[in-house]
Design an enzyme around this catalytic site. Structure first.
Site, PDB file in Angstrom:
ATOM      1  N   HIS A 217       0.863  -1.184   0.000  1.00  0.00           N
ATOM      2  CA  HIS A 217       0.000   0.000   0.000  1.00  0.00           C
ATOM      3  C   HIS A 217       0.898   1.232   0.000  1.00  0.00           C
ATOM      4  O   HIS A 217       1.833   1.334   0.796  1.00  0.00           O
ATOM      5  CB  HIS A 217      -0.891  -0.065   1.239  1.00  0.00           C
ATOM      6  CG  HIS A 217      -1.436   1.248   1.698  1.00  0.00           C
ATOM      7  ND1 HIS A 217      -2.241   2.036   0.913  1.00  0.00           N
ATOM      8  CD2 HIS A 217      -1.318   1.897   2.884  1.00  0.00           C
ATOM      9  CE1 HIS A 217      -2.598   3.105   1.600  1.00  0.00           C
ATOM     10  NE2 HIS A 217      -2.041   3.057   2.791  1.00  0.00           N
ATOM     11  N   TYR A 251      -6.092   9.067   1.773  1.00  0.00           N
ATOM     12  CA  TYR A 251      -6.195   9.652   3.107  1.00  0.00           C
ATOM     13  C   TYR A 251      -4.964  10.512   3.366  1.00  0.00           C
ATOM     14  O   TYR A 251      -3.921  10.358   2.726  1.00  0.00           O
ATOM     15  CB  TYR A 251      -6.368   8.586   4.191  1.00  0.00           C
ATOM     16  CG  TYR A 251      -5.201   7.637   4.365  1.00  0.00           C
ATOM     17  CD1 TYR A 251      -4.089   7.985   5.135  1.00  0.00           C
ATOM     18  CD2 TYR A 251      -5.233   6.371   3.792  1.00  0.00           C
ATOM     19  CE1 TYR A 251      -3.024   7.121   5.309  1.00  0.00           C
ATOM     20  CE2 TYR A 251      -4.171   5.491   3.964  1.00  0.00           C
ATOM     21  CZ  TYR A 251      -3.074   5.867   4.728  1.00  0.00           C
ATOM     22  OH  TYR A 251      -2.024   5.001   4.893  1.00  0.00           O
ATOM     23  N   ASP A 540     -27.545 -21.913  16.895  1.00  0.00           N
ATOM     24  CA  ASP A 540     -28.793 -22.651  17.058  1.00  0.00           C
ATOM     25  C   ASP A 540     -28.805 -23.799  16.064  1.00  0.00           C
ATOM     26  O   ASP A 540     -28.249 -23.707  14.965  1.00  0.00           O
ATOM     27  CB  ASP A 540     -30.024 -21.757  16.921  1.00  0.00           C
ATOM     28  CG  ASP A 540     -30.166 -21.108  15.559  1.00  0.00           C
ATOM     29  OD1 ASP A 540     -29.167 -21.058  14.798  1.00  0.00           O
ATOM     30  OD2 ASP A 540     -31.267 -20.634  15.239  1.00  0.00           O
TER      31      ASP A 540
END
Length: 809
Positions: A217, A251, A540
C-alpha cells in the site's frame, strides 16, 4: 508468542494483566521497531465500521492507547477524523455511517463544506458536499504503544527476545509443544502467531492454514509546506483531523510541517510472504525494513493529481519520500483469530491493523484465559472460511479485491465478483433456466429471486424503494412470497450446513452439549441451542434423530463442527455432510398436495406431524424428510445425496406444475422468516446474548439435567435488553439492518440497533428486529435511516399467524 509488533505487544500486556505472566515473545527483528507493518504504519484509527465487532475493537484501542504514555508523550493523539463526500453517493453513505456510529456508541457529526474547511483550512471545498466528523478518532503512535506495553508486560514477568527467527513449531499428539528458533528451542503449552504478514509462514511450520494475502500500500510524504510551518508540535506531529478522500481512495495526515498521503487507488501489489526478506537481509538490500518496499512513482502519479485538486497548496510541493508498505488482507477483510482446530494450543492473532490491535489483544487474551471473549468474534473466527475458500488462488484473488474495495461504498448484500461461480447446488442448471439472480455467501451461489416469476410481480402491489434498499432487490420477491403464502414454492436450502452425529454415545453427547431435550424417539426433530459456559448463544441447531444412534444436525458455521468435535468423546463420530447432500424446502398451503402423490408413506398431519422426520422415497429419490418450516407455512425440508439432487428437483417441479409451483429465492425467504419471528444466528443473536433475552428461551429445558451453559443461566439476572419486533409505520420505508433505534422521539442517544429487517409482504410493512431495553407492545420508537428518523412500533411476535395454524395443518 511469535511477533512483537503492535498485536504481540498488546497481547503480552493483556495476558500478563490477567495473571498469565510466563510469557515469552519471540521477534526476528530489533525492538521496539522490528520491521513489520507496525513499524511503518501511519497509525490511523477510525472507529466506525459496518462490523460492530471491529468498532468495539477500535474503541478499546482508542481508550487504552489514550491512557498509555512513554516519556510523557501519549500513545494516542485524538485529532479526530474527517471523511469527505464529493459525490451524492458518498454523501448518502456518510449519512449511513453516521447511523452506524450512533448504533455502536461512537460520536459522529455530519458537517457542511464550510465546516470541513474550518477543520482542514488547506481544502478546496469547491467539490466537497459535506463530511463526517468523528472527534474521538485519531492517530495511534504504534511503536510508542509497543514500548509502553512491552514495558508493562516485562514488569509483570514477560520476556521479549529480539533477533530470534522462528524456524519450526514442535508438535505432539495434536498439541503444540514448543517453538524452534535459530537461537534455541522454547517449550510452550500455548503459541500465538502474531507475525502479521508472515503469518502464513509460521502457519506452514505448524501445519495450520492461514488464509492471508499480504499486499503493498503506497504511502508518501510531501516536502515541508509553508502553510504548516510552526503549526504542530514535532512530538505529536498533528493537530488537524485525519482526512479521508474516499472518492479517490486517499487519506491524509499531518507530519509536523509535511503531509502524509496514503493511497489505495493503485493496482493491487501482492507480496509473497515466503519471499519477504529478514530484517538484516532487507537492510542489506537497501530497504529501510522488511515491510517497506520501494516506492513505485508511476502508480502514485494519478493520485498526486487528485491530491493537488483537493489540497491546492500541494501544487507548489512534491513527494519528498515514499514507500510501498506491506499489510495483511483476508478474503473478507476481517482478522484471523482463535485456536487452530487441528493443533490445540496454537492460536492466531493475524490480519490485524493498528486500528483494532488493542481490542483484538483483549479479546484473544480473554479467549485464552477465560475460555471466551467478551466481544462476539464469530466473524473473525479463523474457522469461518469453507474449504473452498482457503485455496491460495482464492485467498490471493479475494485479498486483492479487499484492497481495491477498502474505500468503496459497499452494500450489505453486495457479493464479490470473482471467483464465481465457486459452489453450486445440484439445482443450479434449472435455476439458471428460470432466470435466477444469484448473490453469494460462503462461496455458494444463492438465488435471491427468479426472473421467470416477473409476470407474477405485476399482480402484487409493493411500494417503490429508495436507491439503497432497492439495490439487490426486485418486486419479484414479493410475488414469490405471495406464492409461498397462497400456493407452494421450492427453496434451495442446500447451503445450510449439515452434520452427521453417530455412535453409541451420540444421544448423551448431544443432550449434554445442547439446551433442549433431544432424548426423543427416532423420527423426532428438535430445535435447540449451543451455548458457551457463560450462557451465550454459540449457535442454534435443528437435531433430527433418524435412528437410535444417528442424528442429522442443521448447523450454522464451520465453528459449530469444530466446537462439537472438540468436545466429542471417543464413542461419538461427527462429520460434515453438506458437500455430498442437498436440500429443497417445499413450503406453502399446497405443499402436502405436491409431495403426497409422490410417496406411499402417509404425509398427513396426523401421521407426519410438525417437527418430525422420516426417511422415505419421493418418486425414485430416497430422501430424509423433515417437517420444518422457516417461512411460517406447511412444508418439509427434503434432503438427498448430491448425485440425485437434480432428479429430486425435477420430480418436485413436475408434480407441482398443476398446483402453480414457483421457485423462490432468499429475498422472499428472509421476508417470510421475519414475519414469523425466526432468528438468524450471527445476525440477530450471538454469543453476546443469552436465550431469554434473544427470545429463544423456549429451546431451553432446565429440567433435563446438566448441559453446557446451564449454570450460567441459573445465575442470570433480570432482563435488561430484549430482541424486539418492530413494525415500521410508513409502508413506503424499508430499512436493512444496523440502524440506530431511539426509544422516544426526543432522545439524542439511541437505545439500541436493528439486527435484521425486511419488507413483510404479507403485512404490508417493513419488519425490523432490534436489541432494545424491554418495551411494551405498542410503544412508539424511531429508527434513523440515512439521517431521517422514521417511526416504528413495538409489536408482539410472531407478527404473522401467532396461533401456528398454517404450519400445523
Amino acid at each position: 508468542m511469535i511477533g512483537a509488533g503492535i498485536v504481540g505487544c498488546s497481547l503480552a500486556d493483556e495476558l500478563t494483566a490477567r495473571g498469565w505472566t510466563d510469557v515469552t515473545v519471540l521477534e526476528q527483528g530489533p525492538l521496539p521497531a522490528p520491521g513489520g507493518s507496525t513499524s511503518h504504519a501511519p497509525g490511523l484509527v477510525f472507529q466506525t465500521s459496518p462490523s460492530k465487532t471491529l468498532s468495539e475493537f477500535a474503541a478499546y484501542t482508542v481508550r487504552k492507547f489514550g491512557e498509555l504514555t512513554v516519556d510523557g508523550l501519549s500513545c494516542f493523539n485524538p485529532v479526530g477524523g474527517l471523511e469527505l463526500a464529493t459525490t451524492p453517493e458518498r454523501w448518502a453513505d456518510l449519512h449511513r455511517k453516521a447511523g452506524l456510529a450512533a448504533s455502536w456508541g461512537i460520536r459522529a457529526e455530519l458537517v457542511d463544506a464550510a465546516r470541513c474547511k474550518e477543520l482542514w483550512p488547506l481544502l478546496d471545498i469547491g467539490q466537497v458536499l459535506g463530511g463526517l466528523h468523528t472527534p474521538d478518532d485519531g492517530l495511534a503512535h504504534a511503536v510508542l504503544a509497543c514500548r509502553a506495553q512491552l514495558g508493562r508486560a516485562t514488569g509483570r514477568g514477560a520476556r521479549f527476545l529480539e533477533r530470534h527467527t522462528v524456524t519450526g513449531i514442535e508438535r505432539a499428539e495434536g498439541r503444540v509443544t514448543g517453538v524452534v528458533t535459530d537461537r534455541g528451542t522454547f517449550p510452550a503449552d500455548h503459541v500465538v502467531s502474531a507475525a502479521g504478514f508472515w503469518g502464513p509462514v509460521i502457519g506452514r511450520m505448524a501445519g495450520v492454514d492461514v488464509p492471508l494475502q499480504p499486499l503493498a500500500h503506497q504511502y508518501a510524504r510531501t516536502l515541508p509546506l509553508p502553510e504548516l510551518a510552526g503549526l504542530n508540535d514535532p512530538r505529536t506531529e498533528a493537530s488537524r483531523p485525519i482526512l479521508r478522500f474516499q472518492d479517490r481512495d486517499l487519506y491524509f495526515r499531518e507530519h509536523t510541517d509535511r503531509i502524509g498521503i496514503g493511497s489505495y487507488a493503485h493496482r493491487p501489489l501482492p507480496v509473497d510472504p515466503f519471499a519477504v526478506p529478514a530484517y538484516d537481509d532487507a537492510t542489506a538490500r537497501g530497504l529501510v525494513m522488511p515491510s517497506s518496499y520501494p516506492f513505485t512513482e508511476e502508480d502514485f502519479a494519478p493520485s498526486w493529481q487528485d491530491c493537488c485538486g483537493l489540497l491546492p497548496a500541494l501544487k507548489e510541493s512534491a513527494v519528498d519520500e515514499g514507500f510501498n508498505g506491506v499489510f495483511s488482507f483476508t478474503p473478507d477483510g476481517m482478522p484471523l483469530l482463535g485456536e487452530a482446530p487441528a493443533l490445540r494450543g496454537f492460536w492466531l492473532a493475524e490480519a490485524v491493523w493498528v486500528t483494532h490491535s488493542a481490542g483484538v489483544a483483549k479479546a484473544v487474551a480473554e479467549w485464552m484465559v477465560d475460555g471466551r471473549p467478551a466481544t462476539d468474534v464469530h466473524d473473525c473466527d479463523l474457522t469461518r472460511f469453507e474449504d473452498a475458500q482457503r485455496s491460495p488462488a482464492y485467498v490471493a484473488e479475494r485479498g486483492a479485491r479487499q484492497f481495491v474495495e477498502v474505500y468503496d461504498v459497499i452494500h450489505p448484500l453486495q457479493p464479490l465478483d470473482e471467483p464465481r461461480p465457486l459452489r453450486v447446488s445440484p439445482f443450479h442448471a434449472r435455476q439458471q433456466e428460470l432466470g435466477a439472480v444469484f448473490l453469494e455467501g460462503g462461496g455458494w451461489e444463492r438465488p435471491h429471486w427468479y426472473e421467470a416469476n416477473a409476470a407474477l410481480a405485476a399482480e402484487v402491489d409493493v411500494p417503490e424503494r429508495d436507491a439503497w434498499s432497492g439495490r439487490y432487490w426486485s418486486p419479484v420477491a414479493a410475488a414469490e412470497a405471495r406464492a409461498t403464502r397462497e400456493r407452494v414454492a421450492l427453496y434451495d436450502m442446500t447451503p445450510l450446513r449439515r452434520l452427521e452425529v453417530t455412535g453409541p454415545g451420540a444421544l448423551g453427547f448431544l443432550q449434554r452439549m445442547t439446551t433442549n431435550n433431544v432424548r426423543k424417539k427416532p423420527g423426532s426433530v428438535t430445535y435447540t441451542l449451543l451455548l458457551d459456559e457463560a450462557g451465550g448463544i454459540r449457535s442454534d441447531l435443528t437435531v433430527a434423530r433418524l435412528a437410535p444412534g444417528r442424528f442429522q444436525v442443521g448447523a450454522n458455521s464451520p465453528a459449530d463442527l469444530t466446537w462439537l468435535q472438540s468436545h466429542a468423546p471417543d464413542d461419538v463420530h461427527i462429520r460434515e455432510i453438506t458437500q455430498g447432500t442437498c436440500c429443497v424446502g417445499v413450503w406453502g398451503p399446497l405443499a402436502r398436495a405436491l409431495v403426497q402423490p409422490l410417496t406411499r408413506d402417509d404425509f398427513s398431519h396426523e401421521a407426519f406431524g410438525y417437527f418430525k422426520a422420516r426417511e422415505t422415497h419421493l418418486g425414485q429419490v430416497p430422501v430424509a424428510a423433515l417437517r420444518l418450516s422457516y417461512v411460517g407455512e406447511l412444508g418439509w425440508e427434503l434432503y438427498t445425496s448430491a448425485d440425485l439432487g437434480l432428479r429430486l428437483w425435477d420430480t418436485l417441479w413436475e408434480a407441482g406444475r398443476e398446483l402453480g409451483v414457483v421457485a423462490a429465492g432468499r429475498s422472499a425467504f428472509n421476508s417470510l422468516r421475519l414475519e414469523k419471528g425466526y432468528r438468524a444466528w450471527g445476525q440477530d443473536m450471538t454469543a453476546e446474548h443469552d436465550p431469554y433475552e434473544a427470545g429463544v428461551g423456549f429451546a431451553v429445558r432446565m429440567d433435563k439435567g446438566d448441559f453446557v451453559g446451564r449454570a450460567a443461566l441459573e445465575r442470570r439476572g433480570p432482563l435488561t435488553r430484549k430482541l424486539t419486533a418492530l413494525l415500521l409505520d410508513d409502508p413506503a420505508v424499508v430499512v436493512l439492518g444496523k440502524e440506530p433505534v431511539f426509544a422516544a422521539p426526543g432522545d439524542t442517544a439511541p437505545a439500541g440497533y436493528v439486527t435484521s429487517a425486511a419488507y413483510g409482504y404479507t403485512l404490508g410493512r417493513c419488519v425490523a428486529y432490534a436489541w432494545l431495553p424491554p418495551l411494551a407492545a405498542g410503544t412508539s420508537t424511531h429508527i434513523e435511516y440515512f439521517g431521517e428518523k422514521v417511526s416504528a412500533t413495538v409489536t408482539d411476535e410472531p407478527l404473522f399467524d401467532p396461533e401456528m395454524t398454517r404450519i400445523r395443518r
